[in-house]
Design an enzyme around this catalytic site. Structure first.
Site, PDB file in Angstrom:
ATOM      1  N   HIS A  17     -93.958  52.629  63.643  1.00 37.42           N
ATOM      2  CA  HIS A  17     -95.286  52.047  63.410  1.00 37.42           C
ATOM      3  C   HIS A  17     -95.222  50.516  63.519  1.00 37.42           C
ATOM      4  O   HIS A  17     -96.075  49.891  64.131  1.00 37.42           O
ATOM      5  CB  HIS A  17     -95.796  52.379  61.997  1.00 37.42           C
ATOM      6  CG  HIS A  17     -96.095  53.821  61.740  1.00 37.42           C
ATOM      7  ND1 HIS A  17     -95.649  54.495  60.632  1.00 37.42           N
ATOM      8  CD2 HIS A  17     -96.816  54.728  62.454  1.00 37.42           C
ATOM      9  CE1 HIS A  17     -96.094  55.738  60.653  1.00 37.42           C
ATOM     10  NE2 HIS A  17     -96.795  55.917  61.745  1.00 37.42           N
ATOM     11  N   LYS A  41    -103.361  66.847  56.216  1.00 38.18           N
ATOM     12  CA  LYS A  41    -102.099  66.469  55.557  1.00 38.18           C
ATOM     13  C   LYS A  41    -102.204  66.311  54.051  1.00 38.18           C
ATOM     14  O   LYS A  41    -103.224  65.858  53.547  1.00 38.18           O
ATOM     15  CB  LYS A  41    -101.598  65.154  56.166  1.00 38.18           C
ATOM     16  CG  LYS A  41    -101.200  65.327  57.604  1.00 38.18           C
ATOM     17  CD  LYS A  41    -100.657  64.051  58.192  1.00 38.18           C
ATOM     18  CE  LYS A  41    -100.301  64.318  59.652  1.00 38.18           C
ATOM     19  NZ  LYS A  41     -99.970  63.074  60.344  1.00 38.18           N
ATOM     20  N   ARG A  90     -95.843  58.694  71.756  1.00 38.06           N
ATOM     21  CA  ARG A  90     -94.395  58.901  71.744  1.00 38.06           C
ATOM     22  C   ARG A  90     -93.922  59.798  72.871  1.00 38.06           C
ATOM     23  O   ARG A  90     -92.857  59.649  73.397  1.00 38.06           O
ATOM     24  CB  ARG A  90     -93.952  59.492  70.402  1.00 38.06           C
ATOM     25  CG  ARG A  90     -94.022  58.497  69.273  1.00 38.06           C
ATOM     26  CD  ARG A  90     -93.950  59.180  67.959  1.00 38.06           C
ATOM     27  NE  ARG A  90     -95.023  60.164  67.856  1.00 38.06           N
ATOM     28  CZ  ARG A  90     -95.149  61.036  66.893  1.00 38.06           C
ATOM     29  NH1 ARG A  90     -94.264  61.071  65.944  1.00 38.06           N
ATOM     30  NH2 ARG A  90     -96.166  61.878  66.872  1.00 38.06           N
ATOM     31  N   SER A 128     -93.381  60.063  60.230  1.00 38.69           N
ATOM     32  CA  SER A 128     -93.310  59.960  58.769  1.00 38.69           C
ATOM     33  C   SER A 128     -92.736  61.242  58.174  1.00 38.69           C
ATOM     34  O   SER A 128     -92.010  61.196  57.175  1.00 38.69           O
ATOM     35  CB  SER A 128     -94.706  59.693  58.201  1.00 38.69           C
ATOM     36  OG  SER A 128     -95.202  58.485  58.715  1.00 38.69           O
TER      37      SER A 128
HETATM   38  N1  COA Z   1     -93.760  55.609  65.290  1.00 43.57           N
HETATM   39  C1  COA Z   1     -93.486  56.509  64.335  1.00 43.57           C
HETATM   40  N2  COA Z   1     -94.304  57.528  64.028  1.00 43.57           N
HETATM   41  C2  COA Z   1     -95.428  57.614  64.733  1.00 43.57           C
HETATM   42  C3  COA Z   1     -95.773  56.722  65.739  1.00 43.57           C
HETATM   43  C4  COA Z   1     -94.883  55.674  66.015  1.00 43.57           C
HETATM   44  N3  COA Z   1     -95.116  54.764  66.952  1.00 43.57           N
HETATM   45  N4  COA Z   1     -96.952  57.082  66.259  1.00 43.57           N
HETATM   46  C5  COA Z   1     -97.325  58.167  65.593  1.00 43.57           C
HETATM   47  N5  COA Z   1     -96.405  58.493  64.672  1.00 43.57           N
HETATM   48  C6  COA Z   1     -96.409  59.632  63.772  1.00 43.57           C
HETATM   49  C7  COA Z   1     -96.850  59.298  62.383  1.00 43.57           C
HETATM   50  O1  COA Z   1     -95.758  58.924  61.582  1.00 43.57           O
HETATM   51  C8  COA Z   1     -97.460  60.611  61.951  1.00 43.57           C
HETATM   52  O2  COA Z   1     -96.379  61.453  61.583  1.00 43.57           O
HETATM   53  P1  COA Z   1     -96.546  62.701  60.588  1.00 43.57           P
HETATM   54  O3  COA Z   1     -97.355  63.715  61.341  1.00 43.57           O
HETATM   55  O4  COA Z   1     -95.162  63.127  60.358  1.00 43.57           O
HETATM   56  O5  COA Z   1     -97.261  62.191  59.353  1.00 43.57           O
HETATM   57  C9  COA Z   1     -98.091  61.122  63.227  1.00 43.57           C
HETATM   58  O6  COA Z   1     -97.338  60.560  64.280  1.00 43.57           O
HETATM   59  C10 COA Z   1     -99.507  60.654  63.393  1.00 43.57           C
HETATM   60  O7  COA Z   1    -100.247  61.110  62.322  1.00 43.57           O
HETATM   61  P2  COA Z   1    -101.290  60.206  61.541  1.00 43.57           P
HETATM   62  O8  COA Z   1    -100.703  58.906  61.137  1.00 43.57           O
HETATM   63  O9  COA Z   1    -101.889  61.076  60.484  1.00 43.57           O
HETATM   64  O10 COA Z   1    -102.320  59.823  62.653  1.00 43.57           O
HETATM   65  P3  COA Z   1    -103.217  60.703  63.594  1.00 43.57           P
HETATM   66  O11 COA Z   1    -103.005  60.184  64.958  1.00 43.57           O
HETATM   67  O12 COA Z   1    -103.056  62.168  63.346  1.00 43.57           O
HETATM   68  O13 COA Z   1    -104.685  60.278  63.160  1.00 43.57           O
HETATM   69  C11 COA Z   1    -106.290  59.493  61.636  1.00 43.57           C
HETATM   70  C12 COA Z   1    -105.003  60.222  61.828  1.00 43.57           C
HETATM   71  C13 COA Z   1    -106.321  59.123  60.177  1.00 43.57           C
HETATM   72  C14 COA Z   1    -106.341  58.227  62.486  1.00 43.57           C
HETATM   73  C15 COA Z   1    -107.440  60.426  62.063  1.00 43.57           C
HETATM   74  O14 COA Z   1    -107.288  61.651  61.385  1.00 43.57           O
HETATM   75  C16 COA Z   1    -108.773  59.797  61.757  1.00 43.57           C
HETATM   76  O15 COA Z   1    -109.277  59.017  62.559  1.00 43.57           O
HETATM   77  N6  COA Z   1    -109.346  60.124  60.562  1.00 43.57           N
HETATM   78  C17 COA Z   1    -110.598  59.586  60.115  1.00 43.57           C
HETATM   79  C18 COA Z   1    -111.709  60.630  60.250  1.00 43.57           C
HETATM   80  C19 COA Z   1    -112.194  60.649  61.674  1.00 43.57           C
HETATM   81  O16 COA Z   1    -112.713  59.696  62.216  1.00 43.57           O
HETATM   82  N7  COA Z   1    -112.057  61.837  62.296  1.00 43.57           N
HETATM   83  C20 COA Z   1    -112.495  62.070  63.634  1.00 43.57           C
HETATM   84  C21 COA Z   1    -111.434  61.640  64.611  1.00 43.57           C
HETATM   85  S1  COA Z   1    -111.994  61.903  66.278  1.00 43.57           S
END
Ligand code: COA
Length: 161
Positions: A17, A41, A90, A128
């Site tokens: 991140h 989650k 990724r 994570s």
């Molecule tokens: N390095 C390390 N880990 C990374 C990474 C990087 N560069 N890029 C992504 N990841 C990992 C994260 O650690 C996380 O891992 P996990 O699944 O083990 O927790 C995963 O990839 C990404 O999950 P998260 O951080 O939850 O992000 P997401 O891309 O699933 O999106 C929100 C989550 C909160 C942004 C999304 O649910 C959201 O926008 N919520 C608000 C409500 C909304 O608007 N919903 C409609 C969306 S269209």
């Protein structure tokens, strides 16, 4: 002023991140790292704790602000006057889900684009969940997360494990 939002669960923030935050922060005048709710989650850290870990690890980056929001990302971006969402990609497996979210967010807020940065190869495997799993099993998380937050993760993993 160009504002971007880097959203995620950040439970906890990883070196992957931070790599994205650092690289994106030189492209925008203001970068909001937003801890948002992912309904799929069950987190290990509270939103406040995740924000504190993020603040501690980004304090040398003046363009970066840490915030949280409870509603739709597209609405939050509008309120903040953001022109872009930043996401890290990724692997090809991230693409389909990210593509769907980018299109949905643009439909909800037509002024908003999603900018994808390729994650550095050395962090390709990181998430994570990997960090939490290793810590819960007593393994070393050195090289996965910033050194300054390792004691926080180890302490929480011992408590939960
Ligand atoms: N390095 C390390 N880990 C990374 C990474 C990087 N560069 N890029 C992504 N990841 C990992 C994260 O650690 C996380 O891992 P996990 O699944 O083990 O927790 C995963 O990839 C990404 O999950 P998260 O951080 O939850 O992000 P997401 O891309 O699933 O999106 C929100 C989550 C909160 C942004 C999304 O649910 C959201 O926008 N919520 C608000 C409500 C909304 O608007 N919903 C409609 C969306 S269209």
């Amino acid at each position: 002023m160009k504002t971007a939002i880097y959203p995620g669960s950040f439970d906890p923030v990883t070196l992957g991140h931070l790599d994205i935050i650092r690289r994106a922060s030189i492209m925008f005048d203001r970068m909001i790292v937003a801890v948002l709710h992912n309904q799929n989650k069950r987190p290990l850290f509270t939103v406040e704790e995740r924000m504190e870990l993020l603040r501690r690890t980004t304090r040398d980056l003046p363009q970066v602000e840490v915030a949280s929001f409870d509603g739709l990302l597209a609405d939050y971006a509008r309120v903040q006057g953001a022109c872009a969402i930043v996401k890290g990609l990724r692997a090809v497996s991230d693409f389909e889900y990210e593509f769907q979210m980018a299109l949905a967010n643009r439909k909800l807020n037509p002024e908003l684009d999603t900018v994808f940065l390729m994650t550095s190869a050395k962090y390709m495997y990181l998430s994570s969940s990997v960090v939490k799993d290793v810590a819960m099993h007593g393994g070393s998380v050195v090289g996965f997360i910033p050194d300054e937050i390792i004691p926080d993760i180890e302490r929480r993993a011992r408590k939960e494990g």
